[in-house]
Design an enzyme around this catalytic site. Sequence first.
Site, mmCIF file in Angstrom:
data_model
loop_
_atom_site.group_PDB
_atom_site.id
_atom_site.type_symbol
_atom_site.label_atom_id
_atom_site.label_comp_id
_atom_site.label_asym_id
_atom_site.label_seq_id
_atom_site.Cartn_x
_atom_site.Cartn_y
_atom_site.Cartn_z
ATOM 1 N N HIS A 378 0.855 -1.183 0.000
ATOM 2 C CA HIS A 378 0.000 0.000 0.000
ATOM 3 C C HIS A 378 0.894 1.238 0.000
ATOM 4 C CE1 HIS A 378 -4.264 -1.439 0.983
ATOM 5 N NE2 HIS A 378 -3.571 -2.499 0.599
ATOM 6 N N GLU A 380 1.019 4.147 1.519
ATOM 7 C CA GLU A 380 1.508 4.729 2.767
ATOM 8 C C GLU A 380 2.673 3.921 3.334
ATOM 9 O OE1 GLU A 380 -1.510 3.859 1.872
ATOM 10 O OE2 GLU A 380 -3.087 4.972 2.900
ATOM 11 N N CYS A 428 -6.857 3.105 4.192
ATOM 12 C CA CYS A 428 -7.794 1.992 4.369
ATOM 13 C C CYS A 428 -7.963 1.666 5.845
ATOM 14 C CB CYS A 428 -7.311 0.770 3.590
ATOM 15 S SG CYS A 428 -5.779 0.044 4.218
ATOM 16 N N CYS A 498 -3.864 0.388 6.899
ATOM 17 C CA CYS A 498 -3.010 1.582 6.899
ATOM 18 C C CYS A 498 -3.426 2.552 8.000
ATOM 19 C CB CYS A 498 -3.074 2.267 5.531
ATOM 20 S SG CYS A 498 -2.330 1.294 4.210
#
Length: 682
Positions: A378, A380, A428, A498
């Site tokens: 992801h 981040e 998320c 995240c």
Amino acid sequence: MSGRQNLNKNAISAFEEHGVRTRKPPKVDILDSSGPPHRPVYTAVATLGGEEVGRETGNSKHEARIKAAERALQNLSIQDTGASNGQEEEDTCVSEEDLTNPVPDRDPVSALMEFSQTSRKQVHFNLISQEGPPHMPVFTMSVTLGDETFPQVKGCNSKNTKKDAACVALNALARRKVLQTKFPRIGGQVNGAASNARSRPDVTLGIPGKNPVSMLNEFAQKISKKLTFDAVMFGPPHKPRFRVTAVLEDERFVEVESPSKKQGNVLAAQEAIRVLQERGEYSLPKAILGQVSQPNIQILTPPHQLPLHDRVGQVAMTKMEELLSQTPQSLVGRKVMAAIVMTDNKTSISRVVSLGTGNRIIKGDKITQDGTVLHDSHAEILARRGFKRFLYSLVKSDPHCYLTPGLSGKFRFKPFISFHLFISTAPCGDGALFVHCDGENGNGDGMEHKPLFNNPRTQGLMRAKQENGEGTIPISEDDSKQTIDGILHGNRLRIMSCSDKICLWNVVGLQGALLSRVFEPIYLKSITLGSLFHLGHLSRALCCRVNINAIDLQLPHGYHINHPDIGVTTTPEPARAVEKSRPLSMNWAFGDANPEITDATLGKTYKSLNMVDGPSRLCKRSIFELDRQTLGHPQNSTTYRLMKQNADSYNQAKMAFQTRMNEQKYGTWVKMPVELNRFTCS
């Protein structure tokens, strides 16, 4: 090009290229042969525009022709470096500037025809001669407008030569200030405007993940007009080039040159969009990654004069566009983007120090025990792992003196340095889940955190991403215990969301366990979103759900719960379109020459073009090796897990966070199998 340079390639090809370049038909023919039948000697002659420029002999026809071409190139090189006889200048009656189009938003032939109608003078294109072999002809043409015939031009195909002849006529008319009566936009800046149009830099995507051809085609469909691309090939057969023009119904836009037809279509579409924008007929939509600045146009407001969140968003998106220009178009997709921006308040300079894109995790059957794969890709997470590489580079060399020793003897950043996280959409997990229901609100700029707890049963819960799954799910106590055997035998891999990881960073810092040995905790000053912003949900998810009063007593010295300024850019991106994207991610950190592309489902670099598949520079093993090279390890047999366990203060803070989240019944932290951290650098 000198004769010596030409000899580095096939001499005949180089000679033919010289002929095309000088617009003189090149020929290399066998003149005769002599000697006995078993050992003939051939004589070859090289001619340029009917004039002999080289003669040589050889034991085969091929050898004789190559030697003749080499001799011709050598003679031409001597002739070029010596006193000019002015012959070429006589043959070429026009300059390069005369061959540029002074009406950049019109095809030169169409522009001349329009002018002839306005001036009521009939225009004729005269084909004066066609020379050279059939596979490489040279055309000589001129234009007659009324009673005036303009200088001749030569070219390798009739269509392009016709356009060059039209350009010569248009430039002559522009210098007399008569062309401006029909095309006032050229404003007399003939050579400059035309030169700029022809020397326009290579394409940089105006919208990440959006091909300009697709953008122009969508526009054409919207206004019910037919879009076509007119492509003409020129140059030698072994190295062709293309002149491409975008045609919207009856209107022809700026012609571009390119080494391939596909790239030419992209360049031509971008030029057409630029012209339509100048007329006010087309405006660039905002990209899925945020607001996009138009290429080749300077930003009017300097970043340091913008509000904090707009400044962070602008710097992040500018860097993203720069990296996309270095990435093959086929690898660009509609992905979440995150970047960590460092701001020097002393100089008012903000720069991206790490960046990542992506929204996938690895497949369970691809995990390994040697630390060579990325588990979570992801955006981040990739940005934070890239930030670690930036910190290691500062330990090695700190030319700007950003670091200073703290009271604990560890490094800390000087007070005028701050770090900011930009994410193109809500992270998320708990931060994004409820925004869809409650809608976006406010901009958060400087506002006090007011976390929402409308439904304690669901809001604030820790959640996990799951393999091959969309979205996140709450965690039960059984789910938190993962084993490598279970995952490899079919259990779905789970990784913390995240939102939960950012919440943890706001307690333990961005530096991670390994770097906590030499760095004091590094906290974010702000978090900026591009879309899906709701201050109540985000402040709860990213920091406020950790009970401050209860946990502060358990945190080691230097650690605290960080409450960053949370906000959104003033031009948030539109709602995300439903689109299936490839599982590719991109990462970059300050000091990297190029972005790295990884396949998130495999956890390795993506094999494409000049890239090979293998361990990413962000995988655990690569970071561990970087740690060993920078900080040193007690012994080569030290495992990654043992080195992380030695970070006492960091682990104490992390344990306090996880314990408090469990006590508040927000769930249990999902851990990866312990076997995955038992590797060494050796």
